[in-house]
Write an enzyme that holds these catalytic residues in place. Sequence first.
Site, PDB file in Angstrom:
ATOM      1  N   SER A 102      61.676   8.068  31.312  1.00 40.52           N
ATOM      2  CA  SER A 102      63.178   7.934  31.591  1.00 40.52           C
ATOM      3  C   SER A 102      64.145   8.540  30.620  1.00 40.52           C
ATOM      4  O   SER A 102      63.433   8.889  29.489  1.00 40.52           O
ATOM      5  CB  SER A 102      63.448   6.345  31.267  1.00 40.52           C
ATOM      6  OG  SER A 102      62.717   5.412  31.875  1.00 40.52           O
TER       7      SER A 102
HETATM    8  N1  SAH Z   1      58.571   3.436  31.002  1.00 43.90           N
HETATM    9  C1  SAH Z   1      58.165   4.624  31.554  1.00 43.90           C
HETATM   10  C2  SAH Z   1      58.994   4.996  32.825  1.00 43.90           C
HETATM   11  C3  SAH Z   1      58.082   5.601  33.511  1.00 43.90           C
HETATM   12  S1  SAH Z   1      58.810   5.444  35.372  1.00 43.90           S
HETATM   13  C4  SAH Z   1      58.445   5.778  30.308  1.00 43.90           C
HETATM   14  O1  SAH Z   1      58.603   5.109  29.365  1.00 43.90           O
HETATM   15  O2  SAH Z   1      57.941   6.978  30.764  1.00 43.90           O
HETATM   16  C5  SAH Z   1      58.286   4.188  36.073  1.00 43.90           C
HETATM   17  C6  SAH Z   1      56.729   3.682  36.194  1.00 43.90           C
HETATM   18  O3  SAH Z   1      56.556   2.470  36.856  1.00 43.90           O
HETATM   19  C7  SAH Z   1      55.969   4.774  36.941  1.00 43.90           C
HETATM   20  O4  SAH Z   1      55.005   5.373  35.932  1.00 43.90           O
HETATM   21  C8  SAH Z   1      55.417   3.843  38.178  1.00 43.90           C
HETATM   22  O5  SAH Z   1      54.280   4.517  38.531  1.00 43.90           O
HETATM   23  C9  SAH Z   1      55.364   2.677  37.563  1.00 43.90           C
HETATM   24  N2  SAH Z   1      55.447   1.353  38.568  1.00 43.90           N
HETATM   25  C10 SAH Z   1      56.094   1.657  39.683  1.00 43.90           C
HETATM   26  N3  SAH Z   1      55.747   0.433  40.340  1.00 43.90           N
HETATM   27  C11 SAH Z   1      54.715  -0.361  39.486  1.00 43.90           C
HETATM   28  C12 SAH Z   1      54.161  -1.643  39.894  1.00 43.90           C
HETATM   29  N4  SAH Z   1      54.239  -2.311  40.646  1.00 43.90           N
HETATM   30  N5  SAH Z   1      53.312  -2.182  38.635  1.00 43.90           N
HETATM   31  C13 SAH Z   1      53.094  -1.071  37.721  1.00 43.90           C
HETATM   32  N6  SAH Z   1      53.990  -0.105  37.393  1.00 43.90           N
HETATM   33  C14 SAH Z   1      54.705   0.415  38.536  1.00 43.90           C
END
Ligand code: SAH
Length: 215
Positions: free
Chosen positions: A65
Amino acid sequence: MIRDSHKQQGNRRKLVKLLEEKGIKDKRVLEAIGKVPRHLFLNSAFEEQAYEDRPFAIGAGQTISQPFTVATQSELLGAEKGMKVLEIGTGSGYQAAVLHAMGIKVFTIERIKELYDRTSKLLPKLGFRVKCFYGDGNQGVPNWAPYDRIIITAGAPIVPEGLLDQLKIGGIMVVPVTEGDSEVMKTITKLEDGSTVVRDHGTFRFVPLLEDRLD
Ligand code: SAH
């Protein structure tokens, strides 16, 4: 060895200043962002740009993000030192590391095995003792519930009501909910009688929260 050069530290200070100018007020959030080496959460190809206020690809079609988004979600959580926070969507681990740097006990779940494997090794290597889980975040992590706060870092199609069962009374969930082609950041506060108060906090962009884990 943690590589954190003077240049990277300088760029990080500039990022903290920028976030302050953009309206982030919580000193604990700004301090934590000032401490966490974001360049080590990115592919080394992006190292030079690591302290720009923008998202980057982290593989598996996902993104780390934007710092302003991380700061906003961390501020809206309003979490105190020692609180238990569940994060849905570990991704790069950067958001989890920022919360850990604020003295929070972080539990985080990721549905993509490749990212779970990478990040669950990286976080302890960098000194962030965060509990990582592999699975579908829509189910939460019931074994460690209830949580003081829940943060969702992917765009949810609707408010995930089921997760509110894992939130303490008085607890807050921060969740970006998809409306049209962007996400509206919402806080959901759980009251004594089980009812909730929902507030909106502006528009952001997120990758989608998906159903089920990927094996
Ligand atoms: N907090 C992260 C943001 C990553 S983007 C950071 O600081 O880098 C969002 C993430 O949510 C992705 O890695 C994606 O694979 C995950 N995601 C999407 N749907 C999900 C679910 N149902 N359960 C767990 N993770 C999920």
